[in-house]
Design a protein around this motif. Structure first.
Motif, PDB file in Angstrom:
ATOM      1  N   ILE A  90      46.587   5.215  83.380  1.00  0.00           N
ATOM      2  CA  ILE A  90      47.957   4.847  83.014  1.00  0.00           C
ATOM      3  C   ILE A  90      48.675   6.081  82.477  1.00  0.00           C
ATOM      4  CG2 ILE A  90      49.362   3.383  81.526  1.00  0.00           C
ATOM      5  CD1 ILE A  90      47.880   1.824  83.638  1.00  0.00           C
ATOM      6  N   GLY A  91      49.894   6.339  83.007  1.00  0.00           N
ATOM      7  CA  GLY A  91      50.687   7.476  82.552  1.00  0.00           C
ATOM      8  C   GLY A  91      50.605   8.670  83.463  1.00  0.00           C
ATOM      9  N   VAL A  92      49.893   8.559  84.587  1.00  0.00           N
ATOM     10  CA  VAL A  92      49.715   9.685  85.505  1.00  0.00           C
ATOM     11  C   VAL A  92      50.710   9.620  86.662  1.00  0.00           C
ATOM     12  CG1 VAL A  92      48.120  10.783  87.133  1.00  0.00           C
ATOM     13  CG2 VAL A  92      47.281   9.995  84.913  1.00  0.00           C
ATOM     14  N   LEU A 145      36.587 -13.775  86.016  1.00  0.00           N
ATOM     15  CA  LEU A 145      37.196 -12.618  85.357  1.00  0.00           C
ATOM     16  C   LEU A 145      38.126 -11.926  86.342  1.00  0.00           C
ATOM     17  CD1 LEU A 145      37.310 -10.561  82.950  1.00  0.00           C
ATOM     18  CD2 LEU A 145      35.454  -9.327  84.107  1.00  0.00           C
ATOM     19  N   PHE A 146      39.452 -11.915  85.997  1.00  0.00           N
ATOM     20  CA  PHE A 146      40.435 -11.133  86.740  1.00  0.00           C
ATOM     21  C   PHE A 146      40.650  -9.836  85.956  1.00  0.00           C
ATOM     22  CE2 PHE A 146      41.284 -15.399  88.255  1.00  0.00           C
ATOM     23  CZ  PHE A 146      41.514 -15.208  89.617  1.00  0.00           C
ATOM     24  N   TYR A 147      40.662  -8.693  86.685  1.00  0.00           N
ATOM     25  CA  TYR A 147      40.717  -7.435  85.952  1.00  0.00           C
ATOM     26  C   TYR A 147      41.362  -6.336  86.779  1.00  0.00           C
ATOM     27  CZ  TYR A 147      36.694  -6.140  88.860  1.00  0.00           C
ATOM     28  OH  TYR A 147      35.860  -5.864  89.900  1.00  0.00           O
ATOM     29  N   VAL A 148      41.839  -5.302  86.051  1.00  0.00           N
ATOM     30  CA  VAL A 148      42.266  -4.042  86.657  1.00  0.00           C
ATOM     31  C   VAL A 148      41.490  -2.929  85.959  1.00  0.00           C
ATOM     32  CG1 VAL A 148      44.571  -4.745  87.401  1.00  0.00           C
ATOM     33  CG2 VAL A 148      44.239  -3.906  85.070  1.00  0.00           C
ATOM     34  N   ASN A 149      41.046  -1.942  86.729  1.00  0.00           N
ATOM     35  CA  ASN A 149      40.355  -0.769  86.183  1.00  0.00           C
ATOM     36  C   ASN A 149      41.172   0.453  86.561  1.00  0.00           C
ATOM     37  OD1 ASN A 149      38.711   1.338  85.434  1.00  0.00           O
ATOM     38  ND2 ASN A 149      36.828   0.370  86.165  1.00  0.00           N
ATOM     39  N   CYS A 150      41.847   1.000  85.548  1.00  0.00           N
ATOM     40  CA  CYS A 150      42.749   2.133  85.768  1.00  0.00           C
ATOM     41  C   CYS A 150      42.038   3.418  85.334  1.00  0.00           C
ATOM     42  CB  CYS A 150      44.048   1.934  84.987  1.00  0.00           C
ATOM     43  SG  CYS A 150      44.857   0.355  85.305  1.00  0.00           S
ATOM     44  N   GLY A 151      41.121   3.911  86.199  1.00  0.00           N
ATOM     45  CA  GLY A 151      40.426   5.179  85.942  1.00  0.00           C
ATOM     46  C   GLY A 151      39.422   5.136  84.820  1.00  0.00           C
ATOM     47  N   ILE A 188      50.510  -6.327  83.778  1.00  0.00           N
ATOM     48  CA  ILE A 188      50.260  -5.552  82.545  1.00  0.00           C
ATOM     49  C   ILE A 188      50.104  -4.077  82.876  1.00  0.00           C
ATOM     50  CG2 ILE A 188      48.607  -5.154  80.676  1.00  0.00           C
ATOM     51  CD1 ILE A 188      48.027  -8.163  80.707  1.00  0.00           C
ATOM     52  N   ALA A 189      49.320  -3.752  83.926  1.00  0.00           N
ATOM     53  CA  ALA A 189      49.105  -2.358  84.314  1.00  0.00           C
ATOM     54  C   ALA A 189      50.407  -1.700  84.743  1.00  0.00           C
ATOM     55  CB  ALA A 189      48.076  -2.286  85.438  1.00  0.00           C
ATOM     56  N   LEU A 190      51.229  -2.436  85.553  1.00  0.00           N
ATOM     57  CA  LEU A 190      52.499  -1.867  86.013  1.00  0.00           C
ATOM     58  C   LEU A 190      53.436  -1.606  84.846  1.00  0.00           C
ATOM     59  CD1 LEU A 190      53.029  -4.069  89.217  1.00  0.00           C
ATOM     60  CD2 LEU A 190      52.545  -1.625  89.163  1.00  0.00           C
ATOM     61  N   GLU A 191      53.549  -2.586  83.921  1.00  0.00           N
ATOM     62  CA  GLU A 191      54.464  -2.447  82.786  1.00  0.00           C
ATOM     63  C   GLU A 191      54.041  -1.295  81.874  1.00  0.00           C
ATOM     64  OE1 GLU A 191      57.854  -3.403  80.578  1.00  0.00           O
ATOM     65  OE2 GLU A 191      57.200  -3.979  82.594  1.00  0.00           O
ATOM     66  N   LEU A 192      52.722  -1.203  81.602  1.00  0.00           N
ATOM     67  CA  LEU A 192      52.230  -0.096  80.766  1.00  0.00           C
ATOM     68  C   LEU A 192      52.516   1.250  81.420  1.00  0.00           C
ATOM     69  CD1 LEU A 192      48.729  -1.270  79.475  1.00  0.00           C
ATOM     70  CD2 LEU A 192      50.673  -0.622  78.086  1.00  0.00           C
ATOM     71  N   ASN A 193      52.225   1.371  82.710  1.00  0.00           N
ATOM     72  CA  ASN A 193      52.420   2.632  83.419  1.00  0.00           C
ATOM     73  C   ASN A 193      53.884   3.044  83.409  1.00  0.00           C
ATOM     74  OD1 ASN A 193      51.318   4.810  85.007  1.00  0.00           O
ATOM     75  ND2 ASN A 193      52.356   3.903  86.768  1.00  0.00           N
ATOM     76  N   ARG A 194      54.784   2.055  83.608  1.00  0.00           N
ATOM     77  CA  ARG A 194      56.218   2.372  83.628  1.00  0.00           C
ATOM     78  C   ARG A 194      56.683   2.893  82.270  1.00  0.00           C
ATOM     79  NH1 ARG A 194      60.689  -0.177  82.155  1.00  0.00           N
ATOM     80  NH2 ARG A 194      59.538  -2.039  81.547  1.00  0.00           N
ATOM     81  N   ASN A 195      56.301   2.223  81.195  1.00  0.00           N
ATOM     82  CA  ASN A 195      56.751   2.621  79.858  1.00  0.00           C
ATOM     83  C   ASN A 195      56.141   3.958  79.420  1.00  0.00           C
ATOM     84  OD1 ASN A 195      58.404   0.438  78.225  1.00  0.00           O
ATOM     85  ND2 ASN A 195      57.029  -0.672  79.599  1.00  0.00           N
TER      86      ASN A 195
END
Length: 654
Positions: A567-569, A538-544, A506-513
């Protein structure tokens, strides 16, 4: 109801008259001075005489109190000699007692006691040491000395020796002399402080000296010296001032031949003087007096002055000045009134024009033309300048009114668009988090944008039968651009969840788009977690994003682990996932930086420590109440400070 123009005209006329009267007063400074300075001069004269009375009274009081204590005239030299002898004996006694006490030696104290009994107590003298707070107790106090403590001061006083010891506030290393009467015996008493707790008293029997003179011997000697003392005082007005000395039963000792005590001399004034040593004030409207009490003899001294003559002379002078000034002011008033009549007419026309402007349509050119015709003809004075300014103002208001109508139309259109955007944003976020699919989890969220629309986002999406996706994020801006970027982020996340992607995917796809379609270089901090309802994993990613917490039973633990930047940086960044266990009956607390960076009026941040303290101390377990209590804490902290950022809170009960 009166028309505004009529009211303005009446006000102009009234103000013109006031202005004319003021002008008259300015032209006639004599009248101005007399009118405003009478009370000041009166107060000054009275204050000056009061100060002189007070000053001379203090001189008289100090002279009597300090220099007339038993040193009244050459006819009582024996008393003065006894006084000096008393001082010398007390000095030796005090020195011996002090040295004995400093060595703390019982033998020395016995020697000192024998010395006092031998040297200080004779056929005519009695020496004893009294406790200041309890005069009837102390060292070497016998039944005989207790009886002497009841001796009264002077011939008319009710004050006793015990009262003096207790209330006189004697100073160290000073000697105080008093004339006492005990039955048929007369004593010259001398007192001095031994220390902060004891007073040494020595009473010398002077009955034989007293018997050699008549009953009023002391009073006559005192009065004789007072007459010469009083005559030496430089009084401001001997005809209007009086000095009177009398006993407590109002028996006169010294007075003017024509002067008697006034009826307004109330007993309360004498009581105040007796208790406080002095009273100063008005006996009546025109008689001012200073009264002080001489304890050694029990006499009252009254020094008074009659202010009537001084005030009457000032008033007569001022009345003549007032009459002359009023006549000159009246003449000046009528002259100025005729001069200002023409400007008043022009001002009335301007007032009527102002009334018309109040109801006119300032967007109509014909109305502006009527206003121009109503104003007075052009002139070179200030009123002409006012008329021209009003004409220019009418024309300017017409142009500004047209511009304002156009601006208001644009504002209404923008407000409509913002309201529509606000409703669309509400529709994008979850309508309710209380769905049966989330059971047994309990979820609650609260969002308060800083503007009409904001950039914060949250979501809860069913992943499968056992798992729920939890999302919270914060776009790097506010207003409409942030709202659009937030909407695109939410849509992409929901699409990824529907495809059953892991949190890393999810994080990779969001960042790419978002990196591909981001001309304004906006970004979003994001926390995405997939929570297993059965196991609590709980599996999670924390993007800043801000670090969430797991809390229960007074403990609050941060969910550590940073997967990468917002995301987006950074395009093609590989985000790393983490996992943790959420214990049963515990809560998850997610928030945006609008919570931690809330500021009070001193621009101090709320901070993560206060958030952690709030979670540890909270007694509520329900997510709804936790969110509302957190918002209440922020409101109290900010106080009157404005909200500076969007606030979003998401709470989950496992």
């Amino acid at each position: 109801m009166r028309k505004p123009a009529k009211i303005i005209e009446r006000r102009f006329r009234f103000k013109t008259k006031v202005m004319l009267l003021s002008l008259c007063l300015l032209i006639i400074p004599l009248f101005l001075f007399s009118y405003y300075s009478y009370d000041a001069l009166k107060d000054h004269i009275i204050q000056e005489q009061k100060e002189v009375i007070s000053s001379e009274s203090r001189v008289l009081k100090e002279f009597v109190s300090e220099n007339f204590q038993w040193e009244l005239s050459e006819s009582i030299i024996p008393l003065y000699s006894i006084r000096k002898t008393n001082e010398e004996q007390l000095f030796l006694i005090k020195k011996g007692i002090t040295q004995a006490m400093s060595f703390n030696d019982d033998n020395l104290m016995e020697i000192a006691e024998d010395y006092i009994l031998e040297a200080g107590n004779t056929e005519k003298t009695s020496t004893f040491i009294c406790n200041i707070s309890r005069p009837y107790h102390g060292m070497f106090v016998s039944e005989k000395t207790r009886n002497l403590l009841e001796s009264r001061i002077g011939s008319g006083s009710g004050t006793t020796l015990a009262d003096i010891i207790k209330n006189a506030n004697l100073e160290l290393n000073k000697y105080y002399h008093y004339y006492f009467i005990n039955g048929y015996r007369h004593y010259l008493g001398t007192l001095t402080k031994l220390n902060d707790y004891y007073v040494i008293c020595l009473l010398h029997n002077i009955s034989e000296i007293k018997q050699n003179n008549d009953d009023n011997y002391i009073e006559k000697a005192f009065a004789l010296d007072l007459v010469s003392t009083i005559s030496s005082i430089n009084r401001i007005d001997p005809d209007s001032t009086n000095i009177h000395v009398f006993t407590e039963d109002r028996k006169s000792i010294i007075r003017k031949q024509t002067y008697t005590l006034p009826d307004t001399l109330d007993e309360k004034y004498l009581d105040i003087a007796k208790n406080n040593d002095v009273w100063e004030g008005y006996l009546d409207e025109m008689n001012y007096a200073c009264i002080f009490y001489f304890k050694q003899t029990g006499w009252f001294f009254i020094y008074s002055i009659n202010l009537a003559d001084s005030v009457s002379a000032l008033k007569d002078s001022m009345e003549i000045i007032w009459i002359i000034s009023i006549l000159l002011a009246g003449t000046c008033f009528f002259m100025c009134s005729s001069i200002l009549r023409k400007p008043l007419k022009s001002l009335t026309m301007i007032a009527k024009t102002a009334e018309y402007i109040e109801h006119a349509d300032l967007t109509d050119k014909e109305e502006i033309g009527k206003i121009t015709k109503m104003l007075p003809e052009k002139s070179n004075d200030e009123i002409g300048m006012l008329s021209e300014t009003l004409k220019e103002m009418s024309s300017s208001v017409f142009n500004k009114a047209i511009e304002l109508l156009s601006a208001n139309a644009q504002k209404r259109q923008l407000e409509g668009e913002l309201n529509a955007a606000k409703e669309i944003q509400k529709g994008i976020l979850p309508e309710s988090l209380k769905l049966p699919e989330f059971s047994p989890l309990k979820l609650s969220a609260l969002q308060v944008p800083a503007k009409e629309v904001g950039g914060d986002l949250y979501d809860a999406i069913v992943f499968d039968e056992d798992r729920v996706t939890l999302v919270i994020g914060d776009v790097s801006d506010k207003g409409v651009p942030a709202a659009l970027f937030m909407a695109m982020t939410v849509i992409l996340i929901r699409e990824c969840v529907s495809l059953k992607m892991t949190v890393e995917q999810i994080a990779l796809e969001l960042n790419r788009n978002l990196c591909q379609h981001n001309p304004n270089m906006m970004f979003v901090t994001l926390f995405v977690g997939i929570l297993n309802k059965r196991t609590g994993e709980l599996f999670y990613v924390n993007c800043g994003h801000c670090v969430p917490y797991i809390f229960s039973d007074g403990k609050a633990n941060p969910i550590e682990g940073l997967s990468g930047p917002a995301i987006g940086v950074a395009p093609d960044f590989d985000y790393k996932s983490f996992s943790t266990i959420v214990p049963p009956n515990s809560n998850l607390f997610f928030f945006t930086d609008g919570v931690s960076e809330a500021q009070n009026s001193q621009q101090e941040l709320y901070g993560e420590k206060r958030i952690e303290s709030f979670l540890k101390n909270t007694k509520d377990r329900e997510p709804d109440r936790i969110c509302s209590n957190m918002m209440g804490e922020l409101i109290l902290y900010r106080n009157k400070a404005a909200q500076s950022d969007d606030i979003t809170i998401l709470c989950v009960r496992n």
